[in-house]
Enzyme design. Structure first.
Site, PDB file in Angstrom:
ATOM      1  N   ARG A   1     -54.163 -47.816  -1.392  1.00  0.00           N
ATOM      2  CA  ARG A   1     -55.368 -46.930  -1.576  1.00  0.00           C
ATOM      3  C   ARG A   1     -56.617 -47.748  -1.337  1.00  0.00           C
ATOM      4  NH1 ARG A   1     -54.298 -46.999  -7.993  1.00  0.00           N
ATOM      5  NH2 ARG A   1     -53.081 -48.919  -7.362  1.00  0.00           N
TER       6      ARG A   1
ATOM      7  N   TYR B   1     -36.488 -40.991  -5.106  1.00  0.00           N
ATOM      8  CA  TYR B   1     -36.207 -40.171  -3.960  1.00  0.00           C
ATOM      9  C   TYR B   1     -34.615 -40.376  -3.944  1.00  0.00           C
ATOM     10  CZ  TYR B   1     -40.678 -39.229  -1.918  1.00  0.00           C
ATOM     11  OH  TYR B   1     -42.065 -38.904  -1.986  1.00  0.00           O
TER      12      TYR B   1
ATOM     13  N   GLN C   1     -41.418 -45.103   7.833  1.00  0.00           N
ATOM     14  CA  GLN C   1     -40.739 -45.052   6.629  1.00  0.00           C
ATOM     15  C   GLN C   1     -39.572 -44.009   6.729  1.00  0.00           C
ATOM     16  OE1 GLN C   1     -42.461 -43.241   3.184  1.00  0.00           O
ATOM     17  NE2 GLN C   1     -41.970 -45.067   1.898  1.00  0.00           N
TER      18      GLN C   1
END
Length: 405
Positions: free
Chosen positions: A356, A169, A99
């Site tokens: 998760r 971001y 990423q």
């Protein structure tokens, strides 16, 4: 015809062994901004657990682009560790993705010892400062940094790149009408606000060619204002689904991407819109010190809001994106069992991303493949969220006695 989530599938030039992607979630295992054995072990376990692609999170393209100094900064010094990491993922039969991102206003300027960057002078709360507005030279430097980071990652064996255009971001902050008030060619309209991201995507593709897959993580809604149609002009609205769909159409027309991974929420403004489930307010505040801890305790109910968890919870918004573009999409958010995987694929999504649930059970894909009725043990408590500031983990799993062999 029903699409099998566990069958090989094409993603640009790649053919991963299945349609399951381990999404980028900061691992908290790089204290010196370099790959560690602990990071390698983390991704090796996930790859051995059955995903087709494992994504290494928060690979910053520059030093000031980290949320703090403990995240990987893609530079020559990091190359040997990155090669070991991609080799480890490959050894378990999965492909490796990196990423690429720049934290922008989410960066901690105190930790990084460098000013946080943004589309203008906007708050950067992690460093308790204002961002430095990117000028023309800064934009050129940033674009080169993304290209150089992409080339380094590919040279170190990574098969795919995810460009982070989400969660406010830096690239996402330019997309947001709430954060981007520029009056030049990088603001004012959807096309102007998308210009920086499009230039970065072009530079990344030019740097790596067509031998690797490139996708973008794209916010559909910042979690501020309303996600719905027709309200995008309100001054207190962040990015909404109309604007996200328009941006996705621009990305598709440019032709630099192999897929888009829709996301939502904002690390800067509303993180729980991405996660859903119980907000771990006390634990989150406890991960900080001083003014940040006090501020999070006071603002917890506002900053960490409660959104009920349901399987595939981002699907309603992502359907809008699916109707807007024909390119491959990766569905993220609440993918924990065979039923949610199948729902996504039946609705035209090409891949699914898990986060998760894999912290709780790294081998969940193998278990679901062996028994489609398998239910995830993740209870969506989100206690994993504050662990990103130490070593990212599922606290429930960490406290369990391992099953006997």
């Amino acid at each position: 015809m029903t699409v099998d989530p566990f069958a090989p599938a094409a993603l640009g030039p790649l053919r991963p062994r299945n349609r399951l992607i381990k999404c980028a979630t900061f691992e908290g295992r790089t204290p010196d901004a370099l790959v560690t054995d602990e990071l390698i072990d983390f991704h090796r376990e996930v790859a051995a657990g059955g995903v087709g692609i494992s994504t290494v999170a928060y690979c910053a393209v520059s030093g000031e682009g980290r949320t703090d100094r403990h995240q990987i900064h893609l530079r020559d010094e990091a190359a040997d560790g990155l090669r070991r990491l991609s080799d480890a993922i490959h050894s378990e039969g999965a492909l490796a993705a990196a990423q690429l991102g720049h934290a922008g206003p989410v960066a901690n300027s105190i930790s990084n010892r460098a000013a946080a960057l943004g589309p203008g002078r906007i708050p950067a709360p992690m460093g308790m400062a204002l961002t430095k507005a990117l000028d023309a030279d800064g934009i050129a430097t940033l674009t080169r940094a993304f290209a150089d980071a992409a080339r380094l990652a590919v040279d170190c064996g990574f098969d795919a790149l995810e460009v982070h255009c989400g969660h406010n971001y830096l690239l996402s902050s330019f997309l947001s009408p709430l954060l981007n008030h520029r009056r030049d060619g990088y603001g004012r309209t959807v096309e102007g606000r998308a210009r920086l991201a499009r230039e970065v995507l072009e530079a990344v593709r030019d740097a790596v060619g067509d031998q690797v897959a490139v996708w973008a993580k794209l916010s559909m809604f910042d979690g501020v204002g309303t996600p719905g149609r027709g309200r995008g002009g309100h001054p207190w609205n962040g990015l909404n689904i109309d604007q996200a769909c328009a941006t996705a159409r621009l990305f598709e027309a440019d032709g630099y991407l192999d897929a888009i991974e829709p996301t939502a929420g904002s690390s800067l403004l509303n993180p729980m819109y991405l996660f859903h489930g119980e907000p771990p307010r006390a634990e989150f505040a406890g991960a900080f010190h001083g003014a940040m801890r006090a501020g999070l305790k006071a603002a917890g109910p506002v900053f960490l809001r409660y959104y009920p968890y349901r399987d595939a919870y981002l699907l309603p918004l992502a359907r809008e994106l699916r109707r807007s573009v024909s390119m491959p999409l990766i569905l993220l958010g609440g993918i924990t069992d065979r039923a949610s995987m199948q729902t996504a694929l039946d609705e035209g999504f090409d891949f699914v991303a898990m986060g998760r649930a894999l912290l709780r059970e790294p081998d969940l894909p193998l278990r679901i493949r062996a028994d489609p009725t398998t239910a995830s043990r993740c209870v969506h408590c989100n206690l994993c969220m504050p662990t990103i500031y130490s070593t990212t983990r599922c606290p429930i799993r960490a406290g369990e006695v391992p099953d006997p062999l």
